[in-house]
Motif scaffolding. Structure first.
Motif, PDB file in Angstrom:
ATOM      1  N   GLN A  52       3.869 -17.630  22.128  1.00  0.00           N
ATOM      2  CA  GLN A  52       3.244 -17.106  23.342  1.00  0.00           C
ATOM      3  C   GLN A  52       2.030 -16.246  23.011  1.00  0.00           C
ATOM      4  N   GLU A  53       2.134 -15.498  21.933  1.00  0.00           N
ATOM      5  CA  GLU A  53       1.002 -14.667  21.512  1.00  0.00           C
ATOM      6  C   GLU A  53      -0.206 -15.538  21.176  1.00  0.00           C
ATOM      7  N   ASN A  54       0.033 -16.665  20.514  1.00  0.00           N
ATOM      8  CA  ASN A  54      -1.072 -17.588  20.199  1.00  0.00           C
ATOM      9  C   ASN A  54      -1.652 -18.207  21.457  1.00  0.00           C
ATOM     10  N   LEU A  55      -0.775 -18.589  22.382  1.00  0.00           N
ATOM     11  CA  LEU A  55      -1.245 -19.184  23.641  1.00  0.00           C
ATOM     12  C   LEU A  55      -2.070 -18.183  24.436  1.00  0.00           C
ATOM     13  N   ASP A  56      -1.583 -16.938  24.472  1.00  0.00           N
ATOM     14  CA  ASP A  56      -2.313 -15.903  25.224  1.00  0.00           C
ATOM     15  C   ASP A  56      -3.683 -15.637  24.619  1.00  0.00           C
ATOM     16  N   ALA A  57      -3.773 -15.833  23.291  1.00  0.00           N
ATOM     17  CA  ALA A  57      -5.049 -15.607  22.610  1.00  0.00           C
ATOM     18  C   ALA A  57      -5.972 -16.822  22.695  1.00  0.00           C
ATOM     19  N   GLY A  58      -5.485 -17.902  23.343  1.00  0.00           N
ATOM     20  CA  GLY A  58      -6.286 -19.107  23.483  1.00  0.00           C
ATOM     21  C   GLY A  58      -6.380 -19.917  22.214  1.00  0.00           C
ATOM     22  N   ASP A  59      -5.441 -19.734  21.302  1.00  0.00           N
ATOM     23  CA  ASP A  59      -5.465 -20.451  20.032  1.00  0.00           C
ATOM     24  C   ASP A  59      -5.109 -21.920  20.257  1.00  0.00           C
ATOM     25  N   ALA A  60      -5.850 -22.802  19.625  1.00  0.00           N
ATOM     26  CA  ALA A  60      -5.589 -24.238  19.771  1.00  0.00           C
ATOM     27  C   ALA A  60      -4.275 -24.645  19.112  1.00  0.00           C
TER      28      ALA A  60
ATOM     29  N   PRO B 128      -0.573 -23.506  18.660  1.00  0.00           N
ATOM     30  CA  PRO B 128       0.435 -22.532  19.097  1.00  0.00           C
ATOM     31  C   PRO B 128       1.311 -22.022  17.962  1.00  0.00           C
TER      32      PRO B 128
END
Length: 337
Positions: free
Chosen positions: A118-126, A128
């Motif tokens: 979720q932290e990666n998704l919230d940061a917009g990381d391609a 996850p």
């Protein structure tokens, strides 16, 4: 399987133990271990430490400090089995056996993994899964092996670990279904009365908030830290609410019910914050002075600590080695002749 109740507690080795660790986990565990009505297993979770910490010296120092802390506070290695996780090779081997019956979907639901994604998704990381190691992803299986290698009946944990115990039960049930009844299903134990202390800033005392009071800092440093505890601007003489006071909350964890009741009266009478901080310092220093001296002596004798831990590992392996041999045979890893 043991007919006597087995209770197992893991102790992470990624930092220096603080007052919150003592009140919330160490003290109740040591007190329980003195009852003599169960087998107690206490281990330094140093494999778990590697999931979040890739600093070898920090891991080494923490293992030393954590072991010394528990012994200084009264854990009796003659009464319990006290060992390092990394000294029991049966644990990682069992981790593999359990991994082979654990569904990936179960691991996908683990809170720590979901939070990282979720932290990666919230940061917009391609990606996850960026930064997610197999250690983090498979952490619950290692925890299951810690528990199941000794067929622990009860595992005291904080609420944040309940899911891992539920996963352990799921994994054990799957293994039992495939290979026969080898594992007891461990029971989670959450003590609702366990103290959760606030730190210097009023938030939960936690290394991640950098607001802790280490257990065995020198006397002068202990006093400085207590004087830094955040309070409101109420002057001396004005009645104060003890239930909203970090000072009172910490005091209560180290006082008798009668002493806490008497302190409530002093709050109602308007005790000044400076006076309360001095009272708290004197109480904590009185409780910790003896253990602090013992702790320093233990740190100065790492060879002695090593002997205690290796003796504990021998006790642990006397149980784990024959049990793993049976598990190996159960899954088909038997000698050919």
């Amino acid at each position: 399987m043991s007919t006597q109740t087995r209770i197992l507690t893991g102790i992470t080795t990624t930092g220096t133990p603080h007052l919150g660790n003592y009140a919330g986990a160490i003290r109740p565990a040591i007190e329980a271990s003195r009852s003599g009505d169960a087998e107690y297993f206490f281990f330094l979770a140093d494999y778990h430490a590697l999931v979040k910490c890739q600093e070898p010296e920090r891991v080494m120092q923490s293992r030393l400090e954590v072991a010394a802390t528990w012994l200084a506070l009264g854990l009796d290695p003659e009464r319990v089995t006290f060992y390092r996780q990394s000294d029991v090779p049966e644990i990682p081997e069992l981790t593999w056996l359990l991994s082979c019956v654990t569904a990936k979907g179960l691991m996908n639901r683990a809170h720590a993994y979901k939070a990282a994604v979720q932290e990666n998704l919230d940061a917009g990381d391609a990606d996850p899964d960026r930064g997610v190691t197999m250690g983090l992803f498979g952490y619950p299986v290692l925890m299951a092996a810690d528990i199941l290698i000794f067929n622990a009946h009860k595992v005291p944990v904080g609420r944040d670990q309940i899911q891992h115990l539920e996963m352990t039960r799921d994994i054990a049930q799957r293994f039992n279904y495939l290979y026969g009844e080898h594992f007891v299903l461990p029971e989670v134990v959450v003590d609702e009365a366990t103290a959760i202390l606030q730190g210097l800033d009023g938030r939960k005392m936690s290394k991640s908030y950098n607001n802790t009071i280490p257990l065995f800092v020198p006397e002068k440093e202990l006093r400085k830290l207590i004087m830094r505890i955040v309070t409101n601007s109420q002057p001396p003489g004005e009645p104060k609410d003890p239930d909203g006071s970090t000072l009172f909350q910490i005091y209560r964890a180290f006082a008798t019910p009668e002493e806490s009741a008497a302190m409530r009266v002093r709050y109602a009478e308007g005790i000044g914050w400076g006076e309360m901080k001095q009272v708290l310092f004197e109480r904590l220093n009185g409780v910790l002075a003896g253990p602090r001296e013992h702790y320093q002596a233990l740190l100065a004798d790492p060879e002695g600590l090593e002997r205690i831990l290796l003796e504990g590992a021998d006790k642990a392996r006397a149980i784990a080695t024959p049990f793993l041999a049976r598990l190996r045979a159960a899954v088909g890893l038997r000698r050919l002749a």
